[in-house]
Design a protein around this motif. Structure first.
Motif, mmCIF file in Angstrom:
data_model
loop_
_atom_site.group_PDB
_atom_site.id
_atom_site.type_symbol
_atom_site.label_atom_id
_atom_site.label_comp_id
_atom_site.label_asym_id
_atom_site.label_seq_id
_atom_site.Cartn_x
_atom_site.Cartn_y
_atom_site.Cartn_z
ATOM 1 N N ASN A 147 0.863 -1.170 0.000
ATOM 2 C CA ASN A 147 0.000 0.000 0.000
ATOM 3 C C ASN A 147 0.912 1.236 0.000
ATOM 4 O O ASN A 147 1.554 1.544 0.994
ATOM 5 C CB ASN A 147 -0.898 -0.027 1.227
ATOM 6 C CG ASN A 147 -1.900 1.096 1.237
ATOM 7 O OD1 ASN A 147 -1.692 2.139 0.632
ATOM 8 N ND2 ASN A 147 -3.003 0.878 1.945
ATOM 9 N N ARG A 198 0.122 4.086 2.599
ATOM 10 C CA ARG A 198 0.543 3.716 3.948
ATOM 11 C C ARG A 198 2.065 3.790 4.060
ATOM 12 O O ARG A 198 2.606 4.253 5.058
ATOM 13 C CB ARG A 198 0.047 2.320 4.302
ATOM 14 C CG ARG A 198 0.435 1.926 5.716
ATOM 15 C CD ARG A 198 -0.144 0.610 6.137
ATOM 16 N NE ARG A 198 0.300 -0.445 5.250
ATOM 17 C CZ ARG A 198 -0.437 -1.497 4.931
ATOM 18 N NH1 ARG A 198 -1.645 -1.634 5.401
ATOM 19 N NH2 ARG A 198 0.040 -2.429 4.132
ATOM 20 N N GLU A 229 -8.189 -2.516 6.254
ATOM 21 C CA GLU A 229 -7.731 -3.769 5.651
ATOM 22 C C GLU A 229 -8.171 -4.974 6.477
ATOM 23 O O GLU A 229 -8.556 -6.002 5.926
ATOM 24 C CB GLU A 229 -6.210 -3.762 5.505
ATOM 25 C CG GLU A 229 -5.714 -2.868 4.402
ATOM 26 C CD GLU A 229 -4.200 -2.853 4.305
ATOM 27 O OE1 GLU A 229 -3.540 -3.683 4.958
ATOM 28 O OE2 GLU A 229 -3.686 -1.999 3.570
#
Length: 141
Positions: A3, A6, A129
């Protein structure tokens, strides 16, 4: 799969930890008034020591003048020569300390706030998630 958003937040957090983390730690532990007061106390001690050393060096330089004042019993003049400059020096020194550490505290709090915002965003991503992962597992069952 990585990701990227992130990862960007994690990199910002790691940079904060390595560059500013130790310097900004007191901003999370103390209120502004306490932080600045501690710095003012330290500056008072160091300023007094510094002024004492300066007066000692001046005393060595102006020994003849000092002895003449002592022989005339001009103690008031001697005290005024030492005390008034000390008070002026300390007012300027402590004023500068107050301004500098208020600015440092404000800047440190701003950096810590950015760090916590990044931390919150990363945490939200992990939670999202995890919800997706658990909902996927429920669909398979």
């Amino acid at each position: 799969m990585v990701n990227e958003e992130r990862l960007r937040h994690l990199i910002k957090m790691a940079q904060f930890d390595t560059n500013d983390g130790k310097q900004c730690k007191p901003m999370t532990q103390y209120a502004r008034k306490d932080y600045v007061s501690m710095r003012l106390l330290g500056s008072f001690v160091t300023g007094t020591i510094c002024y004492g050393l300066l007066m000692g060096m001046w005393g060595l330089y102006a020994t003849e003048e000092l002895l003449a004042k002592l022989n005339k019993f001009d103690i008031q003049g001697l005290v005024m020569t030492a005390v008034v400059p000390y008070l002026v020096f300390m007012v300027i020194y402590l004023g500068a300390t107050w301004v500098i550490f208020n600015m440092k505290y404000t800047e440190g709090r701003r950096k810590v706030k950015k760090y916590y915002n990044n931390l919150k965003k990363v945490n939200q991503m992990y939670e999202r998630e995890e919800r997706l992962r658990t909902s996927d597992h429920k669909d398979w069952d």
